[in-house]
Design a protein around this motif. Structure first.
Motif, PDB file in Angstrom:
ATOM      1  N   GLY A  86      31.395  32.708  30.549  1.00 24.49           N
ATOM      2  CA  GLY A  86      32.304  33.279  31.518  1.00 24.49           C
ATOM      3  C   GLY A  86      32.404  34.785  31.458  1.00 24.49           C
ATOM      4  N   LYS A  87      33.156  35.307  32.402  1.00 24.81           N
ATOM      5  CA  LYS A  87      33.436  36.737  32.496  1.00 24.81           C
ATOM      6  C   LYS A  87      34.941  36.930  32.626  1.00 24.81           C
ATOM      7  N   VAL A  88      35.470  37.858  31.827  1.00 23.53           N
ATOM      8  CA  VAL A  88      36.895  38.143  31.856  1.00 23.53           C
ATOM      9  C   VAL A  88      37.182  39.126  32.998  1.00 23.53           C
ATOM     10  N   GLU A  89      38.136  38.790  33.846  1.00 25.42           N
ATOM     11  CA  GLU A  89      38.539  39.638  34.959  1.00 25.42           C
ATOM     12  C   GLU A  89      40.065  39.766  34.959  1.00 25.42           C
ATOM     13  N   SER A  90      40.572  40.683  35.744  1.00 27.92           N
ATOM     14  CA  SER A  90      42.017  40.888  35.811  1.00 27.92           C
ATOM     15  C   SER A  90      42.451  41.032  37.267  1.00 27.92           C
ATOM     16  N   ASP A  91      43.728  40.716  37.536  1.00 33.24           N
ATOM     17  CA  ASP A  91      44.260  40.866  38.886  1.00 33.24           C
ATOM     18  C   ASP A  91      45.067  42.156  38.984  1.00 33.24           C
ATOM     19  N   GLU A  92      45.780  42.322  40.065  1.00 30.62           N
ATOM     20  CA  GLU A  92      46.543  43.556  40.302  1.00 30.62           C
ATOM     21  C   GLU A  92      47.666  43.743  39.294  1.00 30.62           C
ATOM     22  N   ASP A  93      48.155  42.650  38.719  1.00 30.17           N
ATOM     23  CA  ASP A  93      49.243  42.727  37.734  1.00 30.17           C
ATOM     24  C   ASP A  93      48.719  42.777  36.300  1.00 30.17           C
ATOM     25  N   ASN A  94      47.387  43.001  36.162  1.00 30.04           N
ATOM     26  CA  ASN A  94      46.735  43.081  34.847  1.00 30.04           C
ATOM     27  C   ASN A  94      46.784  41.765  34.084  1.00 30.04           C
ATOM     28  N   ASN A  95      46.943  40.663  34.797  1.00 27.16           N
ATOM     29  CA  ASN A  95      46.832  39.352  34.155  1.00 27.16           C
ATOM     30  C   ASN A  95      45.353  38.992  34.021  1.00 27.16           C
TER      31      ASN A  95
ATOM     32  N   ARG B 128      36.481  33.756  34.532  1.00 23.70           N
ATOM     33  CA  ARG B 128      35.654  33.129  35.571  1.00 23.70           C
ATOM     34  C   ARG B 128      34.530  32.364  34.868  1.00 23.70           C
ATOM     35  N   ASN B 129      34.635  31.059  34.892  1.00 27.66           N
ATOM     36  CA  ASN B 129      33.682  30.201  34.188  1.00 27.66           C
ATOM     37  C   ASN B 129      32.385  30.039  34.982  1.00 27.66           C
TER      38      ASN B 129
END
Length: 233
Positions: free
Chosen positions: A140-149, A153-154
């Motif tokens: 997977g790849k680690v991603e973040s949203d607008e709130d830095n959560n 992504r598997n």
């Protein structure tokens, strides 16, 4: 071994951080094998011994292998047939009945450190690789949203069961052996998640942006895929 170095670089890519495994930790294993040779053909003897160990490990883990069978037809002409085989029921039953065998013979002295100056337990946005999660091992790849959560992504291996198309059985790969993966699900990152192996799969397959290449030339990726192949299918 040096005689084939140029071919290996052409086939597998540049020799990254040219030493034997992590910070030359693998030298001790080569040294042990040297003690068991007659010092006449050390490179050949060590390579053969490591090759035999790799074959045993691959058979024990249930990975398939390709072999050629030569026969004569009715016209007394030799022809070759390519088959893909795997370990038999006896070996598979042995794995179940003797679970400690794999640890003592194939995993007891495994080097788990690296020299990339990357803290594998630190999960940050943009990190790609093989992760230990609450759901098992995942590419997977680690991603973040607008709130830095953070979320992961598997990716899953692209299946291809044609004979001789890949060094991993049933998995699609390109001519250089780089494995193909595709996105599957997205899950939130928990504090218990840990990166087991940093990998490089940022390049899409030509003509298919939804499928990515796993760069097997990156240090540790090839062996990590082999050792954990059955765990993240």
């Amino acid at each position: 071994m040096l005689h084939h170095l140029l071919e290996d670089i052409t086939r597998f890519g540049c020799a990254l951080q040219y030493e034997t495994e992590s910070s030359e930790q693998f030298n001790k294993f080569i040294r042990e094998h040297l003690f068991m040779t007659n010092r006449l053909y050390t490179s050949r003897d060590v390579a053969i011994r490591f090759g035999q160990q790799f074959i045993c490990r691959q058979l024990f883990k249930g990975l398939s292998f390709v072999y050629v069978e030569r026969k004569k037809n009715r016209s007394n002409v030799w022809y070759e047939t390519v088959y893909r085989g795997e370990s038999g029921p006896g070996i598979k039953a042995f794995q179940v009945n003797h679970p400690k065998f794999n640890f003592h013979f194939f995993g007891a002295r495994e080097n788990i450190s690296d020299n990339y100056e990357i803290l594998k337990s630190k999960v940050v946005p943009g990190l790609t690789g093989l992760f230990e999660t609450n759901y098992g091992l995942m590419l997977g790849k680690v991603e973040s949203d607008e709130d830095n959560n953070l979320f992961l992504r598997n990716y899953v291996l692209v299946e291809n069961f044609l004979v001789g198309t890949s060094w991993l059985p049933g998995v699609e790969a390109d001519a250089s052996g780089n494995v193909h993966i595709k996105p599957c699900v997205v899950i939130p990152v928990l504090d218990t998640f840990r990166c087991k192996e940093v990998m490089d799969f940022g390049f899409p397959v030509e003509g298919n942006d939804n499928t990515l290449l796993v760069n097997i030339s990156k240090f540790g990726t090839y062996w990590s895929l082999i050792c954990n192949f059955n765990s993240f299918l």
